[in-house]
Structure formats: structure tokens, C-alpha cells
Design a protein around this motif. Structure first.
Motif, PDB file in Angstrom:
ATOM      1  N   HIS A 121      32.992  98.155  54.792  1.00 26.99           N
ATOM      2  CA  HIS A 121      33.020  98.676  56.172  1.00 26.99           C
ATOM      3  C   HIS A 121      33.979  99.843  56.225  1.00 26.99           C
ATOM      4  O   HIS A 121      35.021  99.816  55.575  1.00 26.99           O
ATOM      5  N   GLU A 122      33.621 100.847  57.026  1.00 30.20           N
ATOM      6  CA  GLU A 122      34.493 102.009  57.188  1.00 30.20           C
ATOM      7  C   GLU A 122      34.656 102.298  58.683  1.00 30.20           C
ATOM      8  O   GLU A 122      34.080 103.252  59.213  1.00 30.20           O
ATOM      9  N   PRO A 123      35.420 101.453  59.377  1.00 28.87           N
ATOM     10  CA  PRO A 123      35.527 101.619  60.828  1.00 28.87           C
ATOM     11  C   PRO A 123      36.299 102.877  61.216  1.00 28.87           C
ATOM     12  O   PRO A 123      37.300 103.226  60.588  1.00 28.87           O
ATOM     13  N   LYS A 124      35.803 103.548  62.263  1.00 33.49           N
ATOM     14  CA  LYS A 124      36.496 104.735  62.788  1.00 33.49           C
ATOM     15  C   LYS A 124      37.357 104.317  63.976  1.00 33.49           C
ATOM     16  O   LYS A 124      36.901 103.549  64.835  1.00 33.49           O
ATOM     17  N   ALA A 125      38.548 104.877  64.050  1.00 34.94           N
ATOM     18  CA  ALA A 125      39.465 104.531  65.143  1.00 34.94           C
ATOM     19  C   ALA A 125      38.816 104.760  66.504  1.00 34.94           C
ATOM     20  O   ALA A 125      38.888 103.901  67.381  1.00 34.94           O
ATOM     21  N   THR A 126      38.153 105.914  66.667  1.00 35.25           N
ATOM     22  CA  THR A 126      37.606 106.250  67.989  1.00 35.25           C
ATOM     23  C   THR A 126      36.554 105.238  68.463  1.00 35.25           C
ATOM     24  O   THR A 126      36.312 105.126  69.655  1.00 35.25           O
ATOM     25  N   GLU A 127      35.955 104.512  67.523  1.00 34.39           N
ATOM     26  CA  GLU A 127      34.920 103.545  67.910  1.00 34.39           C
ATOM     27  C   GLU A 127      35.496 102.150  68.146  1.00 34.39           C
ATOM     28  O   GLU A 127      34.755 101.193  68.390  1.00 34.39           O
ATOM     29  N   HIS A 128      36.830 102.022  68.012  1.00 37.97           N
ATOM     30  CA  HIS A 128      37.440 100.694  68.144  1.00 37.97           C
ATOM     31  C   HIS A 128      38.614 100.676  69.113  1.00 37.97           C
ATOM     32  O   HIS A 128      39.444  99.774  69.048  1.00 37.97           O
ATOM     33  N   VAL A 129      38.681 101.676  69.978  1.00 38.08           N
ATOM     34  CA  VAL A 129      39.759 101.685  70.978  1.00 38.08           C
ATOM     35  C   VAL A 129      39.469 100.590  72.010  1.00 38.08           C
ATOM     36  O   VAL A 129      40.303  99.731  72.285  1.00 38.08           O
ATOM     37  N   LEU A 130      38.243 100.615  72.549  1.00 38.68           N
ATOM     38  CA  LEU A 130      37.850  99.631  73.564  1.00 38.68           C
ATOM     39  C   LEU A 130      37.083  98.486  72.901  1.00 38.68           C
ATOM     40  O   LEU A 130      36.490  98.666  71.832  1.00 38.68           O
ATOM     41  N   PRO A 131      37.088  97.311  73.520  1.00 35.96           N
ATOM     42  CA  PRO A 131      36.420  96.158  72.910  1.00 35.96           C
ATOM     43  C   PRO A 131      34.913  96.378  72.750  1.00 35.96           C
ATOM     44  O   PRO A 131      34.272  96.945  73.631  1.00 35.96           O
ATOM     45  N   GLY A 156      38.873  95.138  70.128  1.00 35.27           N
ATOM     46  CA  GLY A 156      39.297  96.538  70.179  1.00 35.27           C
ATOM     47  C   GLY A 156      40.805  96.617  70.295  1.00 35.27           C
ATOM     48  O   GLY A 156      41.481  95.602  70.482  1.00 35.27           O
ATOM     49  N   MET A 157      41.327  97.849  70.187  1.00 28.64           N
ATOM     50  CA  MET A 157      42.785  98.018  70.199  1.00 28.64           C
ATOM     51  C   MET A 157      43.388  97.597  71.533  1.00 28.64           C
ATOM     52  O   MET A 157      44.495  97.058  71.575  1.00 28.64           O
ATOM     53  N   SER A 211      45.997  97.343  62.672  1.00 26.82           N
ATOM     54  CA  SER A 211      46.167  95.918  63.003  1.00 26.82           C
ATOM     55  C   SER A 211      44.888  95.397  63.649  1.00 26.82           C
ATOM     56  O   SER A 211      44.394  94.325  63.302  1.00 26.82           O
ATOM     57  N   ALA A 212      44.356  96.171  64.598  1.00 25.26           N
ATOM     58  CA  ALA A 212      43.180  95.708  65.337  1.00 25.26           C
ATOM     59  C   ALA A 212      41.940  95.656  64.434  1.00 25.26           C
ATOM     60  O   ALA A 212      41.208  94.664  64.417  1.00 25.26           O
ATOM     61  N   MET A 213      41.725  96.719  63.640  1.00 25.08           N
ATOM     62  CA  MET A 213      40.480  96.778  62.857  1.00 25.08           C
ATOM     63  C   MET A 213      40.505  95.824  61.669  1.00 25.08           C
ATOM     64  O   MET A 213      39.467  95.298  61.273  1.00 25.08           O
TER      65      MET A 213
END
Ligand SMILES: [Zn+2]
Length: 477
Positions: free
Chosen positions: A117-127, A143-144, A232-234
Motif C-alpha cells: 500500500h502507498e497511502p497519500k497524506a492528502t487522501e487520509h486527512v478526513l475519515p 483518518g488523521m 501514526s494515522a496511516m
């Protein structure tokens, strides 16, 4: 397998979280995409590629590497885009997309496998939920903003204006990973203009939006996350509340990783069981920087007379925990070593016979190669096995005997660390077949980018592939 754990500062036997499942979860801090990657970034990616390959011989590896695509440096870079004054958001997206592509291309040229998996920060700010995420992890953090809310509820974070900060003094074991006391940290801590921290040690979880900059709606007003919270979140989202290994460069131990631990553990997650940090890369003894003119990209290293494989061989010659120092001379040396390997393999392919009575010696040598890798990734020692082999094989060839068995074993071991021997005398058949197998596997796992990169790489070595209903056929140009 033994691995050095930065948290305990000891070499430890590696036992995965769930030995029954024979699965390993690994999270590595990936790039902040605001420029083309330099060799320091590539060393990091290759160190963890080797770790992943070595682990994969025993375990199923779930490997997450994030992409930081919102950050001060990206915004700063985006302001230089021609249409930044009209739409800074679009300029930020253009910058991060461009340099993520450059990062992917460099990794593909090095034959580094894509993460699970390669999660992007911008896609994980909100739940949001992701079917590929960990069920247990997502039940706790999607999400963060989820994680920030939990820290506020637990009273280890506070809102100041439209910012949210983490209260470092409320997390008892702060400083454990980087081995520093609060007093030591206090002396280096600062409050920047505009920050409303209660204590200089505190760090931002959420920053109020500035005009025109990328922002998200949150319970604390429009803004964007601090850098540390994304990992931490991702990691919890994709790997669960506790996972096996967290990795990154030594420069990330403080404050980034220290803050990651604080955020996750203060919210109640055990988090990473062990930490792996690699040494940093200098150029002719100096820190790499654009202003010094020593910002070495893969392109520049190839222009210096190297190749993608020579760059990897150069990396392998230094233990991952040690600092590595790049110079064009060292790269040329690595290139020469590769040419020697190629010539030997080419030569061994032309002489009939597997070689005399060597199976036991070959098995022992193979064992010592993999033992070295499993001893905290001792790649210099593993490489010396390959050199010994080549020398022994060359002696056999010189005495008129065949050395195919040695050549095959050498190729097998090199493939285990993602190394191949193109160049000088052309690729040996076994090596071509290995690459074709690798391409087939990539296609099966739908990693078409990598499959394509392998095809192109073969083409550059003069090997043409034809896909037929009966499989892949190849021929030399
Ligand atoms: Zn990180």
C-alpha cells in the motif's frame, strides 16, 4: 533472523507479532514529493527493498510506504509554478504528482518492488474506509482527524486558536526512542512566530489554514495536519494498532518518529514493536544540497559513468546502519565489479559443464550468503560471498573446467537482493529468464508499471520480448 532495534539499541532475534500466521507488517516513511529524488532517498528505498526481500523468504510481508503530498516544502515549490497565483491548490497537486512520478520512475529503474500500500497524506486527512486497510486499525482510526480527536479527548492535546498541539509533557515516555531527556530537548525547542503553544516542546497536530493553501474542514476550523500525524494515522489504519517494524532514515528519529510514537501510544495503540533506521548518505564527505551543487540524482549517477545496478552495488557495499559516502570513483568501482561479474557469467555460459564436485561447497556458500543477510542485513559480508564465488568460478574456467553451477548460484543469490548483471558481455540466459519470471509475477500481481520497467530494461540490454499465447519468447537484438 537478527535485526538491530533502534528502540532498545540492541541486536535482537526477529519474531513476528503473529508467528502462527508467518506474516510481517512493515511501515516505512516515504518521500515528501517536492523535488526529484536524490541518492539518499534511493538508498532508503533500496535498504527497505532488501529487508523486504529477505523477510519475504520466510514470511508474507505487508509493506506500507506513505507519500507526503501536503507540506510546507511542497507549497513553497508550488508558488514557483507559472499559474500558482491563480490556483495554489492546483499548483500543489501538479508539483506532488510530478515528483511522485519521478520517484516511482527512479525506483522502477532500480527494480525496487512497489509497496503493498502507498497511502497519500492528502487522501487520509478526513475519515474514510479502504477495503485494503486493516479492519481492526480502521475501527480505531480512519483518518488523521480521528486520531487528533482521540488525543483531545484524552487530554494530551489542546486547541489554541485554530491550531491543535500535542502536550509533550503529558506523555511520560517522550524521548525514549531518540534517547533524549526532556531537559535536553527543552534547550533546542522554540516557539515560532504565530504559534500559540503552551510549551516550546509541544508540536502541531493541526495547523489553521493560511489563505490560498490546501486545507480541509475540521472540528477546529479549516486547516491542514501537522507532518507527524499522517504516519501514526496511516500505519494504524493499514497495519493495525500494533505492527512489526517501523523504518526510516536516522534523521527521522527526532522529532518525526518520536512524535509518531507519542501520538499513537497516547491514543492507546501499542504501535511499532521495533524500529529500523538506516544511515545517511553524504557526497564526498559533505551533506547533499542543491546549493552545494552535489545533489546526486539517479540520472546524474548514470551520467557519472554508473548504472542503476552499479548504484545498488555501491549501496550494498556499506552496512545499512552506517553512513555511506558517494563519490564518482566509488561508483566507477561498483560499475567495474558488475562488469567483472557479467564477464564471468558470460564466459561460464560458453563453457560446457556444471563444474567439478562442488554441490556441497556451493550449498555452504549459499548458506553463508543468506546467513549474512539474516544477520541484521550484513550486505557487505553477503557481497563478499559473491566475489569469492566469482573468483573460484573463474579459476575453474581458467583450468578448462565448466562453472555453470557456480554461475547459477551466484545469480540466484544476487536476485535475492534485487541485483542483476547486465552490461558488458550481454545478459546470460539464466538472468534473462529470471527477469522474465519477475515480469510475469509483476503482471500477475497487477504491478504493470514494474512489468513494463523490466521489459524496457531488457530492451536496453538488447533483449526483445514477444508475448505469445504460449508465454513469453525472447531474442537478442
Ligand atoms: Zn513518517
Amino acid at each position: 533472523m537478527r535485526l538491530y532495534n533502534s528502540l532498545t539499541r540492541k541486536l535482537e532475534d526477529f519474531e513476528p507479532l503473529d508467528p502462527q500466521k508467518r506474516a510481517v507488517s512493515l511501515y516505512v516513511c516515504g518521500p515528501t514529493v517536492y523535488d526529484v529524488p536524490h541518492l539518499g532517498h534511493l538508498r532508503s528505498a533500496y535498504v527497505f527493498d532488501v529487508l523486504r526481500r529477505v523477510l519475504a523468504r520466510r514470511y508474507e510481508v505487508k509493506f506500507v510506504r506513505n507519500v507526503t503530498d501536503v507540506d510546507d516544502k511542497i507549497i513553497e515549490r508550488a508558488r514557483k509554478e507559472p499559474d500558482a497565483s491563480q490556483d495554489l491548490n492546483a499548483a500543489c497537486r501538479a508539483v506532488s504528482e510530478r515528483y511522485l512520478k519521478a520517484y516511482h520512475e527512479a525506483l522502477a529503474a532500480l527494480g525496487i518492488q512497489a509497496p503493498t500500500h502507498e497511502p497519500k497524506a492528502t487522501e487520509h486527512v478526513l475519515p474514510s474506509t479502504d477495503p485494503a486497510g486493516s479492519k481492526e486499525g480502521q475501527a480505531k482510526v480512519q483518518g488523521m482527524t480521528d486520531l487528533i480527536t482521540q488525543l483531545l479527548i484524552k487530554n494530551v492535546a489542546y486547541q489554541a486558536g485554530n491550531d491543535v498541539y500535542f502536550s509533550v509533557r503529558k506523555f511520560e515516555t517522550y524521548g525514549k526512542l531518540s534517547n533524549r531527556t526532556l531537559d535536553e530537548l527543552q534547550s533546542g525547542a522554540r516557539v515560532e512566530p504565530g504559534e500559540q503553544k503552551q510549551d516550546p516542546l509541544d508540536f502541531a497536530l493541526w495547523k489553521a489554514a493560511k489563505p490560498g493553501e490546501p486545507s480541509w474542514k475540521s472540528p477546529w476550523g479549516d486547516g491542514r495536519p501537522g507532518w507527524h500525524i499522517e504516519c501514526s494515522a496511516m500505519s494504524v489504519k493499514y497495519l493495525g494498532p500494533v505492527f512489526d517494524i517501523h523504518g526510516g532514515g536516522l534523521d527521522l528519529i527526532f522529532p518525526h518518529h518520536e512524535n509518531e510514537v507519542a501520538q499513537a501510544q497516547a491514543a492507546g495503540f501499542p504501535f511499532a514493536r521495533r524500529w529500523i533506521h538506516h544511515g545517511l548518505l553524504t557526497v564526498n564527505g559533505e551533506k547533499m544540497s542543491k546549493s552545494l551543487g552535489n545533489y546526486i540524482t539517479l540520472e546524474r549517477a548514470i551520467a557519472d559513468g554508473g548504472s542503476a545496478e552499479a548504484v545498488k552495488l555501491f549501496f550494498l557495499k556499506t552496512h545499512y546502519r552506517s553512513p555511506a559516502d558517494y563519490s564518482a570513483t566509488k561508483l566507477a568501482e561498483a560499475k567495474k565489479n558488475l562488469d567483472d561479474f557479467s564477464r564471468f557469467l558470460q564466459h561460464s555460459g560458453q563453457v560446457a559443464g556444471a563444474g567439478e564436485a562442488l554441490p556441497a561447497a556451493i550449498a555452504a556458500k549459499k548458506q553463508s550468503f543468506f546467513d549474512a543477510l539474516e544477520d541484521d542485513l550484513n550486505t557487505p559480508k553477503a557481497l563478499s560471498c559473491l566475489f569469492d564465488w566469482m573468483n573460484a568460478g573463474q579459476q575453474l574456467l581458467d583450468s578448462g573446467s565448466g562453472a555453470k553451477a557456480i554461475a547459477d548460484a551466484l545469480l540466484e543469490c544476487a536476485a535475492a537482493i534485487g541485483l542483476s548483471f547486465g552490461g558488458a558481455g550481454g545478459l546470460p540466459d539464466a538472468e534473462i529468464q529470471r527477469k522474465i519470471d519477475d515480469r510475469n509475477a509483476s503482471r500477475q500481481s497487477k504491478d504493470f508499471k514494474r512489468a513494463d520497467a523490466i521489459r524496457k530494461e531488457l530492451e536496453q540490454s538488447g533483449i526483445l520480448l514477444t508475448d505469445t499465447p504460449n508465454g513469453v519468447r525472447w531474442q537478442r537484438k
